[in-house]
Design a protein around this motif. Structure first.
Motif: not given
Length: 896
Positions: A348-349, A372-375, A402-410, A412-416
């Motif tokens: 969650w972001i 080295d942070v990708p768009e 403040l909110v938290e957003l979830a995306f499909s791992r296809r 984006l990569d939350p770790n980046q």
């Protein structure tokens, strides 16, 4: 953005306002319908097959044009066709029949860049309006006067003009002007950008811009690379949005407000046109204050940002602010700023919202190459926020906090994703559906007001008269007016006569037409029998006649015989139509950019020396010293590329240094030299690409005309064909660093100064040598002129020395070498090599080799290189990988 004060100096109130025309782009049929249904007064479009400055748009087939114009006219909308590219010599023969078909299709106007084409169109017909394109680089009253003299009915002013400068032009010249109010901005003056041409042979003047302005660059100052942190898009302007300046523009008498965007989608057209229509209607109905209030509606501005935006600014309309015009931190579509990342946990972001978001919305997270942070980007899958019970609950949407957003791992990569990254909302499916609903479905949503008069007299036919007031703007104030009568006279009613409310109801049944009932006037004998069936029949007959009248192409007077042969006969030509080598010796003109160069070159005895100095105060002393070295050497001084309101005195100032003539680069210089009988050479910036344009400039008094830099070798040879014109009247630039961007934006001020414009920048251009380094490491010199306008020169010099035998054989006499930063000794050695080549054209290859070997030039043949379109595209992509990406996905375009 806030409303600007009244632009007219010394005035205290806005004048009574007539809303200007709203002109919308249409790259295809969907965009056309979106423009119509959302309130455009006129639409501009291009045809497939060339001659329009948006070659990458879908565009329209010539065979479709009658249907396009009928569709527009049926809805009370004008249609303009863009012929806004330069025309090469062999294309003139095909353009005459094309113009005839455009006129016959009912086109209301053509938008034209090429001066020779303007002459051709006006000779074909007096009835087709010509609008001088922004590609014509009209920046002053002198340019407007030239356009009027050639027969233009309107001028699309350069986007670099401020409200005050537009006001100054309007005070001098009473010709309708059109101003861009929304969309992408070119960093270079339209018609003056040669970057795509220089880097890959794709000419912006031919509709094939490769968008090099949207690429990253670095600044090399005095040989050292500057640390600009995250700023790397140094020549990528934010987008234009002047919706809140509409009252000021209307007060100036601007005839048309133009929206850029023939490469953009129908949702963009619908959203932007809809907002500007609302503001214009408020201006007409309630005045400037309400119009400004409507313009600043937050929800409407969000729609503008989401349809397409790199950030919205007033562009140049409120004057120069170089730091505001170009932010430098991104060049792609960004849309609506959503907030910054506050946390990343468990996929969650966290984001602190500055704007609404919901599942399904498309977001993008800014990248940072330095860290080295990708768009990354993707669609919101889930949304949650902290509830009152201190737990995270899913929600359908959120607008703040403040909110938290979830995306499909296809996606984006939350770790980046990192805390502090900026987040942008780039797509809103709900908004897109709403915008598409405004033009989809086939049923007209925007209707024309229909005023009806019903006359019912016993013993006379029933008469129904209809007028469409809005159609009066279509054809010189001509009103759409139809009368229908019943076949039989009216008789007395034997039962209750129809009530007036029933009459209105019957005549108001216009749901399947493009009309809506406006004023209804009823004149009748109360006893007259008015059957509902008869009223329905007459209403349908009237609207059918209105439709036929509206969609019929207007009558156009066209020349009965081809006009091109007669125009060509008026062009100065050789007496003998041969291609043999001329007996006249070749002549060399050399352009120097500082006095040390000029003095070194003067000693070599060229046939003409042209001076172009950064500081105009140096001309008088320099010319005196040159004349002491070479008393008989003719000396010309180059005018700036651009002349804006208030800058006309510069021509008198240049002549005070007592040159023998001028190298003229703008319309103001043309006018000055013609008025004061000053000898001059017309330079490349006047875009002479065919014999008709050359002849026009010769008629203005030019001794010679410099061939356009858009011409390839074969096209130059076509232009020099003695049966077309006298080749001795054309000057060929043999050697130069091609001037790529010529721009009102000052990179010196934006990134080397704490100031915002020339009044407070401290003039770093006087103290520093600056180059812009591109993505492949080439360092392109940047220069500022007297008007603080910047020119970015290609790092690699271009030479046509190997093509001298063919140029000489075709009859070319005058050649030019343009120096840039070469020290005097090097400059003299270069010029001597070209002098040798002109005396013996067969040594061109050896001169080429020496220039490369002795001076490390790394020469290119540039536009003379005979590249195919495919190889050009490969070269551009190799230099700049993001070139050619479709707008809305990648970088996007700018000029109309």
């Amino acid at each position: 953005m806030s409303a600007s004060p009244d632009p007219s100096p010394g005035s205290t109130a806005l004048s009574p306002l007539t809303p200007p025309e709203l002109l919308a782009p249409a790259g295809d049929w969907e965009c056309l319908r979106a423009a119509i249904e959302n309130g455009a007064d006129a639409v501009y479009l291009g045809l497939r097959g060339g001659h329009n400055a948006r070659a990458r748009a879908a565009n329209f087939a010539l065979e479709e044009l009658p249907e396009v114009m009928a569709t527009l006219h049926h809805r009370g909308v004008k249609g303009f066709v863009t012929l806004n590219t330069l025309v090469f010599p062999r294309e003139l023969d095909d353009l005459e029949p094309l113009v005839r078909r455009i006129a016959e299709a009912g086109t209301d106007a053509v938008i034209v860049q090429d001066l020779g084409l303007v002459r051709l169109i006006r000779a074909i017909t007096p009835d087709l309006e010509i609008h001088a394109s922004t590609q014509m680089s009209v920046t002053s009253a002198s340019g407007v006067r030239l356009a009027r003299e050639l027969g233009c009915a309107r001028v699309v002013l350069a986007r670099e003009l401020s409200l005050k400068e537009i006001a100054a032009i309007r005070r001098e010249v009473d010709l309708p002007v059109e101003v861009f109010v929304h969309g992408a901005l070119c960093v270079a003056y339209s018609g003056q950008c040669l970057t795509s041409e220089a880097l890959g042979g794709r000419s912006a003047n031919r509709g094939a811009c490769a968008q090099a302005c949207r690429m990253p660059y670095e600044i090399v100052r005095d040989g050292e690379l500057m640390d600009l942190d995250h700023q790397k898009y140094l020549v990528s302007p934010q987008d234009l949005a002047a919706h809140d300046l509409i009252p000021q523009l209307a007060a100036l008498g601007v005839a048309s407000l133009k929206i850029e965007g023939r490469l953009k989608g129908p949702e963009y057209v619908a959203g932007v046109v809809r907002h500007y229509r609302r503001v214009l209607d408020q201006l007409a109905d309630r005045g400037p204050e309400e119009a400004t209030r409507a313009a600043l509606d937050p929800e409407a501005i969000r729609t503008l940002e989401l349809t397409f935006s790199r950030g919205l600014t007033h562009g140049f309309l409120e004057g120069l602010n170089h730091k505001k015009l170009v932010r430098g931190d991104y060049a792609k579509k960004r849309g609506l700023f959503l907030g910054q990342v506050t946390s990343v946990r468990g996929g969650w972001i966290g984001v602190n919202l500055a704007a609404p978001v919901k599942p399904g919305d498309g977001l993008v997270f800014d990248g940072d190459e330095r860290l080295d942070v990708p768009e990354q980007g993707g669609r919101v899958y889930q949304l949650r926020r902290l509830s009152r019970r201190a737990r995270l609950d899913p929600v359908d949407r959120a607008e703040a906090g403040l909110v938290e957003l979830a995306f499909s791992r296809r996606d984006l990569d939350p770790n980046q994703i990192h805390v502090g990254q900026r987040v942008w909302k780039t797509d809103d499916p709900e908004l897109n559906r709403a915008l598409r609903a405004t033009f989809e479905g086939g049923k007209p949503r925007r209707r024309l007001r229909l005023d009806l008069t019903l006359r019912a007299r016993l013993g006379a036919p029933l008469r129904l008269e209809g007028r469409v007031p809005e159609w009066s703007r279509m054809e010189s104030g001509k009103e759409l007016h139809v009368v229908v009568e019943s076949p039989e006279p009216l008789v007395e009613a034997h039962s209750r006569p129809i009530e007036e409310a029933e009459l209105r109801n019957q005549l108001d049944r216009l749901g399947d037409t493009v009309y809506q009932l406006g004023r209804l006037t009823i004149e009748r004998d109360p006893a007259a029998h008015l059957p509902k069936s008869l009223l329905n029949q007459m209403r349908r007959a009237l609207t059918a006649q209105l439709d036929r009248l509206a969609t019929a192409p207007p009558h156009r007077v066209l020349a009965s015989e081809p006009v091109l042969p007669a125009l060509r006969r008026a062009v100065p030509r050789c007496d003998v139509g041969t291609t043999t080598t001329p007996t006249e010796s070749p002549r060399l003109s050399v352009l120097c950019r500082n006095s040390a160069q000029a003095e070194a070159i003067a000693a070599l005895g060229p046939d003409l020396l042209t001076l172009e100095y950064h500081d105009l105060r140096n001309y008088r002393e320099s010319i005196a010293r040159i004349r002491s070295i070479a008393p008989n050497l003719p000396i010309h001084v180059a005018t700036p590329r651009i002349e804006k309101p208030g800058e006309a005195p510069i021509f008198r100032y240049l002549m005070k240094s007592k040159p023998d003539g001028l190298l003229v680069r703008n319309h103001g210089g043309l006018e000055f030299c013609a008025t004061h009988k000053v000898p001059f050479v017309a330079d490349f910036s006047l875009n002479a690409a065919n014999e008709l344009t050359v002849a026009l400039l010769l008629d203005k008094g030019a001794s010679r005309v410099t061939a356009s830099y858009d011409l390839s070798l074969e096209q130059v040879l076509d232009l020099l064909e003695p049966t077309r014109l006298d080749p001795s009247r054309v000057e060929i630039v043999l050697h130069q660093h091609i001037p790529m961007f010529h721009m009102a934006h000052c990179v010196f001020c934006a990134f080397l100064s704490p100031g915002t414009d020339k009044t407070n920048c401290g003039r770093p251009c006087d103290r520093h040598e600056v180059k812009l380094r591109d993505r492949v490491g080439a360092e392109h010199p940047l220069k500022a002129d007297v008007g603080c306008r910047n020119t970015l020169f290609n790092a690699t010099a271009q030479s046509a020395v190997r093509d001298l035998p063919r140029l000489r054989e075709r009859g070319a006499v005058w050649y030019r070498v343009e120096l840039l930063d070469e020290p005097p000794q090097t400059a003299a050695a270069i010029v001597e090599l070209y002098q040798q080549a002109l005396q013996d054209a067969t040594i061109g290859r050896s001169v080429w080799t020496k220039l490369n070997a002795e001076f490390g030039y790394g020469l290119t043949r540039g536009t003379f290189g005979h590249q195919t379109p495919e190889s050009n595209l490969v070269q551009i992509r190799r230099r700049s990988p993001a070139h050619g990406v479709r707008e809305g996905v990648g970088l996007g375009g700018s000029s109309p």
